[in-house]
Motif scaffolding. Structure first.
Motif, mmCIF file in Angstrom:
data_model
loop_
_atom_site.group_PDB
_atom_site.id
_atom_site.type_symbol
_atom_site.label_atom_id
_atom_site.label_comp_id
_atom_site.label_asym_id
_atom_site.label_seq_id
_atom_site.Cartn_x
_atom_site.Cartn_y
_atom_site.Cartn_z
ATOM 1 N N ASN A 270 -8.342 7.524 16.523
ATOM 2 C CA ASN A 270 -8.137 8.721 17.346
ATOM 3 C C ASN A 270 -7.117 9.669 16.723
ATOM 4 O O ASN A 270 -6.305 10.285 17.406
ATOM 5 N N THR A 271 -7.167 9.762 15.406
ATOM 6 C CA THR A 271 -6.347 10.712 14.655
ATOM 7 C C THR A 271 -7.275 11.509 13.743
ATOM 8 O O THR A 271 -8.466 11.234 13.656
ATOM 9 N N ASP A 272 -6.722 12.487 13.055
ATOM 10 C CA ASP A 272 -7.470 13.092 11.958
ATOM 11 C C ASP A 272 -7.752 12.020 10.911
ATOM 12 O O ASP A 272 -7.127 10.954 10.892
ATOM 13 N N GLY A 273 -8.685 12.299 10.028
ATOM 14 C CA GLY A 273 -8.997 11.360 8.964
ATOM 15 C C GLY A 273 -7.952 11.403 7.860
ATOM 16 O O GLY A 273 -7.665 12.474 7.318
ATOM 17 N N PHE A 274 -7.394 10.241 7.526
ATOM 18 C CA PHE A 274 -6.399 10.147 6.459
ATOM 19 C C PHE A 274 -6.626 8.880 5.646
ATOM 20 O O PHE A 274 -6.991 7.831 6.188
ATOM 21 N N PHE A 275 -6.397 8.995 4.353
ATOM 22 C CA PHE A 275 -6.368 7.860 3.438
ATOM 23 C C PHE A 275 -4.930 7.743 2.937
ATOM 24 O O PHE A 275 -4.359 8.739 2.469
ATOM 25 N N ILE A 276 -4.330 6.556 3.061
ATOM 26 C CA ILE A 276 -2.911 6.373 2.720
ATOM 27 C C ILE A 276 -2.769 5.123 1.900
ATOM 28 O O ILE A 276 -3.051 4.015 2.389
ATOM 29 N N ALA A 277 -2.365 5.259 0.655
ATOM 30 C CA ALA A 277 -2.235 4.104 -0.254
ATOM 31 C C ALA A 277 -0.846 4.091 -0.870
ATOM 32 O O ALA A 277 -0.300 5.145 -1.245
ATOM 33 N N THR A 278 -0.282 2.894 -1.003
ATOM 34 C CA THR A 278 1.020 2.716 -1.627
ATOM 35 C C THR A 278 0.854 1.984 -2.957
ATOM 36 O O THR A 278 0.192 0.956 -3.024
ATOM 37 N N LEU A 279 1.439 2.545 -4.015
ATOM 38 C CA LEU A 279 1.442 1.903 -5.322
ATOM 39 C C LEU A 279 2.883 1.703 -5.772
ATOM 40 O O LEU A 279 3.741 2.546 -5.487
ATOM 41 N N ARG A 280 3.125 0.611 -6.465
ATOM 42 C CA ARG A 280 4.468 0.360 -7.002
ATOM 43 C C ARG A 280 4.430 0.368 -8.515
ATOM 44 O O ARG A 280 3.466 -0.117 -9.125
ATOM 45 N N ARG A 281 5.485 0.901 -9.097
ATOM 46 C CA ARG A 281 5.612 0.908 -10.548
ATOM 47 C C ARG A 281 6.340 -0.364 -10.983
ATOM 48 O O ARG A 281 7.454 -0.612 -10.549
ATOM 49 N N THR A 282 5.680 -1.152 -11.803
ATOM 50 C CA THR A 282 6.270 -2.415 -12.233
ATOM 51 C C THR A 282 7.276 -2.172 -13.329
ATOM 52 O O THR A 282 7.300 -1.105 -13.954
#
Length: 430
Positions: free
Chosen positions: A418-430
């Motif tokens: 029930n929100t706008d459409g969002f794609f949320i991804a977290t990446l870490r730098r090793t």
């Protein structure tokens, strides 16, 4: 103006949009400029009817058996507004400032039109060329997801923690019947009126004093997942007008430093005034300066880089319904190039052990999972975090329920969250 005159005006505006391929906001503005007798309430009602017709353009055309502006407006009145046919015809006949009353074939369509046998892109109200991309994401549920994207969007506000808490905002907005949002602890939702309009919250003292900002709950969740902490060095790379920048600053409690940048200096222009109203004091705006690298001194120093990437906006069709009908395969391809470029700019800014949060307001894998896979292939020093872990790290484990199929990002949508459409991804730098 009468409701019948509103319908006639809506047909005129839609004709301008369809025949001249113009954005709906500009067409509505031009109509208002040419018809000074129309008051603000009239213009709002006309706009609401135009947006209703555009949101459900395919399904209305299917039911009406025609896709003309007149058919779309009549269809919206019948199938979205629930107008009674005899009363509608009488109101049209009662004034010269109205469309012609519905013809026999139109009345029949308005009375019995259904979506039986309609293909997915019609039931979901999106262009047929997007059926395959949406099937990649949602499979057989794509029509339902599209239909949810064709509904009216709620009016969400974010409470600015630098100025107060949610209880204070609810008290200030009690006369608007404001309620808490179900997922964001900083969100307040204000009911719309029956014709789909929201109240003028920008005129409310709570807004003018910086206690609340207009921000969809999905956008608030994106900032929550970024988990900016006091004392960190944060870069908002595609800051635009700064909605997420202000939310990040509030999460940091004005401690540390946040750098806002955008490739288009015009998009940054409202940010200074907004930051002042919000009480933000730890912000530096890094405006573009020709070919100069204005972020060079931040390379390898950022704890967090937020890439709110330019995208097709396929997750915001509730608010921008004309965008889906103007969208073309070439525009998707251009956005993919821009997303790759933004990620490549972001990568060297992240310190070892730091994180890069990639956000789009799109639901398409071409802009989301595919872009991350291509980025990691170019930058193997980055690794995706599991969506459940990112949700726990943000202090909101319940958000893990909205992980995408691969489990390495959150995928929000009107149907799912029930929100706008969002794609949320977290990446870490090793």
């Amino acid at each position: 103006m009468t409701p019948a005159a509103h319908a006639l005006a809506a047909i005129e505006v839609l004709t301008e949009i369809v025949e001249r391929h113009r954005p709906v906001a500009q067409s509505l503005k031009d109509w208002g400029g040419a018809h000074r007798f129309a008051g603000s309430g009239d213009r709002a009602r006309i706009a609401s009817l135009v947006y209703d017709a555009l949101r459900a353009r395919s399904s209305l055309a299917w039911r009406m058996g025609a896709d003309s502006p007149r058919a779309l407006v009549l269809g919206a009145l019948a199938f979205i507004r629930g107008a009674e046919l005899d009363a509608l015809g009488a109101s049209f006949a009662a004034t010269p400032h109205a469309p012609a009353p519905p013809f026999e074939a139109e009345r029949a369509a308005m009375a019995t039109g259904s979506l039986d046998g309609a293909p997915a892109h019609v039931r979901g109200d999106y262009p047929d060329w997007l059926d395959a991309p949406l099937a990649r994401v949602f499979g057989d549920a794509r029509a339902e997801e599209g239909a949810a994207l064709s509904q009216r969007a709620p009016l969400d506000l974010r409470v600015n923690a630098l100025k107060g808490d949610r209880e204070k905002a609810l008290r200030s907005l009690a006369h608007l019947k404001a309620e808490v949002t179900p997922l964001s602890p900083f969100g307040v939702r204000v009911p719309l009126t029956d014709d789909g309009r929201g109240p003028p919250v920008q005129a409310e003292p709570a807004y003018q004093k910086g206690l609340v900002e207009v921000q969809d709950e999905g956008s608030q969740i994106a900032v929550m997942i970024a988990a900016a902490a006091p004392g960190e060095q944060v870069v908002d790379l595609c800051a635009g007008a700064g909605g997420k920048t202000l939310a990040l600053a509030a999460a940091m409690n004005n401690r540390g430093q946040i750098y806002a940048h955008d490739s288009d200096i015009r998009r940054l222009s409202p940010l200074n005034e907004r930051a002042t109203r919000a009480g933000v004091r730890n912000l530096q705006i890094r405006s573009p300066r020709g070919e100069a690298n204005v972020l060079a001194d931040l390379e390898g120093k950022a704890d967090l880089v937020l890439v709110d990437a330019p995208c097709t906006g396929a997750g915001t069709w509730r608010r921008n319904p004309d965008a889906k009908w103007r969208m073309r395969p070439t525009s998707l391809e251009q956005r993919m190039l821009e997303q790759d470029a933004a990620l490549d700019v972001a990568a060297p800014l992240v310190r070892p052990g730091g994180r890069l949060v990639y956000v789009t307001c799109s639901l398409l894998m071409e802009e989301n999972e595919d872009r991350l896979a291509a980025f990691i292939a170019r930058h193997p020093e980055f690794r995706s975090a599991r969506a459940v872990e990112a949700a726990v790290g943000a202090g909101a484990p319940v958000l893990g329920a909205y992980a995408n199929a691969a489990g390495d990002a959150l995928l929000l949508s009107p149907k799912r969250s029930n929100t706008d459409g969002f794609f949320i991804a977290t990446l870490r730098r090793t």
